[in-house]
Enzyme design. Structure first.
Site, PDB file in Angstrom:
ATOM      1  N   ARG A  98      -7.983  -4.453   8.848  1.00 25.46           N
ATOM      2  CA  ARG A  98      -7.183  -5.777   8.281  1.00 25.46           C
ATOM      3  C   ARG A  98      -6.187  -6.356   9.281  1.00 25.46           C
ATOM      4  O   ARG A  98      -5.374  -5.659   9.724  1.00 25.46           O
ATOM      5  CB  ARG A  98      -6.197  -5.348   6.945  1.00 25.46           C
ATOM      6  CG  ARG A  98      -5.729  -6.361   6.478  1.00 25.46           C
ATOM      7  CD  ARG A  98      -4.959  -5.932   5.380  1.00 25.46           C
ATOM      8  NE  ARG A  98      -3.989  -7.065   4.746  1.00 25.46           N
ATOM      9  CZ  ARG A  98      -2.933  -7.062   4.007  1.00 25.46           C
ATOM     10  NH1 ARG A  98      -2.398  -5.847   3.796  1.00 25.46           N
ATOM     11  NH2 ARG A  98      -2.428  -7.928   3.709  1.00 25.46           N
ATOM     12  N   ASP A 155      -6.639 -11.748   6.649  1.00 26.97           N
ATOM     13  CA  ASP A 155      -6.202 -12.274   5.546  1.00 26.97           C
ATOM     14  C   ASP A 155      -6.080 -13.949   5.177  1.00 26.97           C
ATOM     15  O   ASP A 155      -5.943 -14.381   4.022  1.00 26.97           O
ATOM     16  CB  ASP A 155      -4.720 -11.712   5.451  1.00 26.97           C
ATOM     17  CG  ASP A 155      -4.838 -10.470   4.602  1.00 26.97           C
ATOM     18  OD1 ASP A 155      -5.431 -10.411   3.538  1.00 26.97           O
ATOM     19  OD2 ASP A 155      -3.700  -9.778   4.806  1.00 26.97           O
ATOM     20  N   HIS A 212      -0.494 -11.936  -6.368  1.00 27.40           N
ATOM     21  CA  HIS A 212      -0.506 -10.741  -5.601  1.00 27.40           C
ATOM     22  C   HIS A 212       1.037 -10.483  -5.310  1.00 27.40           C
ATOM     23  O   HIS A 212       1.575 -11.185  -4.508  1.00 27.40           O
ATOM     24  CB  HIS A 212      -1.370 -10.955  -4.420  1.00 27.40           C
ATOM     25  CG  HIS A 212      -1.075  -9.618  -3.317  1.00 27.40           C
ATOM     26  ND1 HIS A 212      -2.268  -8.608  -3.025  1.00 27.40           N
ATOM     27  CD2 HIS A 212      -0.139  -8.956  -2.699  1.00 27.40           C
ATOM     28  CE1 HIS A 212      -1.879  -7.856  -2.295  1.00 27.40           C
ATOM     29  NE2 HIS A 212      -0.749  -7.884  -2.106  1.00 27.40           N
ATOM     30  N   ASP A 286      12.665  -2.328  -3.496  1.00 20.57           N
ATOM     31  CA  ASP A 286      11.661  -1.581  -4.217  1.00 20.57           C
ATOM     32  C   ASP A 286      11.924  -1.931  -5.673  1.00 20.57           C
ATOM     33  O   ASP A 286      13.128  -1.738  -6.112  1.00 20.57           O
ATOM     34  CB  ASP A 286      11.706  -0.131  -4.010  1.00 20.57           C
ATOM     35  CG  ASP A 286      10.759   0.678  -4.857  1.00 20.57           C
ATOM     36  OD1 ASP A 286      10.318   0.517  -5.874  1.00 20.57           O
ATOM     37  OD2 ASP A 286      10.003   1.635  -4.263  1.00 20.57           O
ATOM     38  N   ILE A 332       3.514  -4.342  -7.579  1.00 20.49           N
ATOM     39  CA  ILE A 332       4.175  -4.817  -8.683  1.00 20.49           C
ATOM     40  C   ILE A 332       3.382  -5.224  -9.742  1.00 20.49           C
ATOM     41  O   ILE A 332       3.542  -5.097 -11.104  1.00 20.49           O
ATOM     42  CB  ILE A 332       5.535  -6.141  -8.064  1.00 20.49           C
ATOM     43  CG1 ILE A 332       6.287  -5.283  -7.355  1.00 20.49           C
ATOM     44  CG2 ILE A 332       6.077  -6.317  -9.361  1.00 20.49           C
ATOM     45  CD1 ILE A 332       7.170  -6.103  -6.623  1.00 20.49           C
ATOM     46  N   GLU A 334       0.576  -4.934 -10.517  1.00 21.44           N
ATOM     47  CA  GLU A 334      -0.449  -3.928 -11.402  1.00 21.44           C
ATOM     48  C   GLU A 334       0.408  -2.906 -12.220  1.00 21.44           C
ATOM     49  O   GLU A 334      -0.105  -2.424 -13.195  1.00 21.44           O
ATOM     50  CB  GLU A 334      -1.300  -2.988 -10.293  1.00 21.44           C
ATOM     51  CG  GLU A 334      -2.134  -3.877  -9.423  1.00 21.44           C
ATOM     52  CD  GLU A 334      -2.819  -3.214  -8.246  1.00 21.44           C
ATOM     53  OE1 GLU A 334      -2.855  -1.779  -8.199  1.00 21.44           O
ATOM     54  OE2 GLU A 334      -3.061  -4.016  -7.261  1.00 21.44           O
TER      55      GLU A 334
END
Length: 403
Positions: A98, A155, A212, A286, A332, A334
């Protein structure tokens, strides 16, 4: 005697981590679901490397030994040991990397060689947190697996379908000719989500928003399965508020800071590493930590994150002329049911209605619809798998090499 299992390793090399997954290479030239996946963190200088590994039968977390020398090279040694111990008799055919930025030239995944890597190095200023480390990872894998095809998967590629109105800034054309334009990111994730939606919803080809949401966050508007607009632009700083990144910012703020004596390095550190959820809350980047905190600044950071998401969804809906489907993905997106509920309630004027029970049930382990029967917009939670897309591209390139 059974034949050796052939496979492709998909990797994402960061400044202090290596994420990896092993995908079986199937007889028809495609790839199957990952048989193992995980990551090695703590690869920064003086860090403590730690492995997190998931297989079909086990979940393993353990510290890794440290010895003097290059910690990333040690991580590759550990990875080879992991494959021997947990993957059995596997023949690795290629490494799929990636890479965050492909610039204007690379709209498709490519085999990587010295000339390609040199061109991609020149794009490092556009994604300084990711690009150099992605490419350092490529070179480390070239040394570890000499002669094995190394494939770059970008990406930015998914957004090559955006039209000139979305690509261009209102800047002098001379700067546009230098490549200063909107590119968009998170493309591997969006490709995967788009493919899964096409398997499950008849509306996947209509007016779709994909969010996303993780430490990096963006929203993509899609029509007919192709990206038409996205919140990230020239760099991975634009658009939504993120874990430590500011998102969209009035450029006048930067001019003000420059006049106050800030230099480029200080501004870059602030924008990339000290802003977003971390900067606003003063507590953490977080979302889980913020949810557990009793500090009012933590609650405000979450509220601002949702507000910025809703605002960007509204803008992108306008470019589509409406919305038929909204999909959440990323760490986040999901796993944070409360955030999904809040965002969809604020977007209720577009016809979104969440089924609270289904929303709570959606845990990121499988694709799931969470809209209520009264909703005029479908709402989905789609666990992403960027590595599967990268491995699939590597498999396709292998197929062209053997014809």
């Amino acid at each position: 005697m059974s034949a050796r299992q052939q496979a492709i390793i998909a990797v994402n090399a960061g400044s202090s981590s290596l994420k990896f997954a092993l995908y079986p290479y199937l007889a028809d030239g495609s790839t199957g679901a990952a048989t193992l996946s995980g990551g090695i963190d703590g690869l920064e200088p003086d860090g403590q490397p730690a492995l997190a590994l998931r297989t079909a039968s086990a979940s393993i977390k353990q510290a890794l030994p440290t010895t003097p020398g290059d910690s990333f090279e040690q991580a590759l040694t550990a990875l080879r040991g992991i494959l021997r111990q947990h993957a059995g008799d596997v023949e690795v055919l290629a490494i799929a990397h990636r890479i965050v930025h492909g610039g204007e030239r690379y709209a498709q995944s490519v085999l990587l060689d010295a000339a390609t890597l040199a061109e991609l190095r020149a794009l490092a200023p556009l994604a300084p947190l990711h690009q150099p480390h992605n490419l350092d990872g490529v070179e480390a894998f070239q040394r570890a697996y000499p002669g094995l095809p190394q494939v770059g998967c970008f990406d930015t590629s998914f957004h090559a379908s955006m039209g000139p109105l979305e690509q261009n800034f209102a800047l002098p054309q001379a700067l546009r000719r230098e490549g200063i334009r909107r590119y968009g990111f998170h493309g591997l994730s969006y490709r995967y989500v788009a493919a899964r939606l096409a398997e499950h919803s008849e509306r996947a080809g209509d007016r779709v928003l994909m969010a996303h949401l993780g430490n990096g966050a963006s929203v993509c508007a899609m029509r007919n399965g192709a990206s038409s607009a996205t919140s990230m632009g020239f760099s991975a700083l634009d658009g939504l508020m993120m874990g430590t990144r500011s998102g969209a910012l009035d450029p006048g703020v930067l001019l003000h800071l420059l006049r106050q004596g800030w230099d480029c390095a200080r501004i870059e550190a602030m924008l990339y590493k000290q802003s977003g959820l971390l900067g606003v809350s003063g507590v953490s980047a977080d979302m889980r930590t913020l949810r557990a905190s009793e500090q009012p600044e933590a609650a405000f950071a979450i509220e601002l994150f949702v507000h910025r998401l809703v605002r960007e969804c509204g803008a992108l809906t306008a470019t589509l002329g409406g919305v038929d489907l909204l999909a959440f993905t990323g760490g986040i997106g999901e796993h944070d049911a409360a955030l999904r509920q809040a965002a969809c309630e604020q977007l209720g004027f577009l016809g979104l209605r969440v089924d609270p029970a289904r929303n709570r049930e959606a845990d990121g382990n499988s694709i799931m619809a969470i809209h209520a029967s009264s909703s005029s917009v479908e709402i989905w939670v789609v666990p992403t798998d960027e590595g599967r897309v990268a491995a699939g591209d590597a498999a396709a390139l292998l197929g062209t090499m053997t014809r």
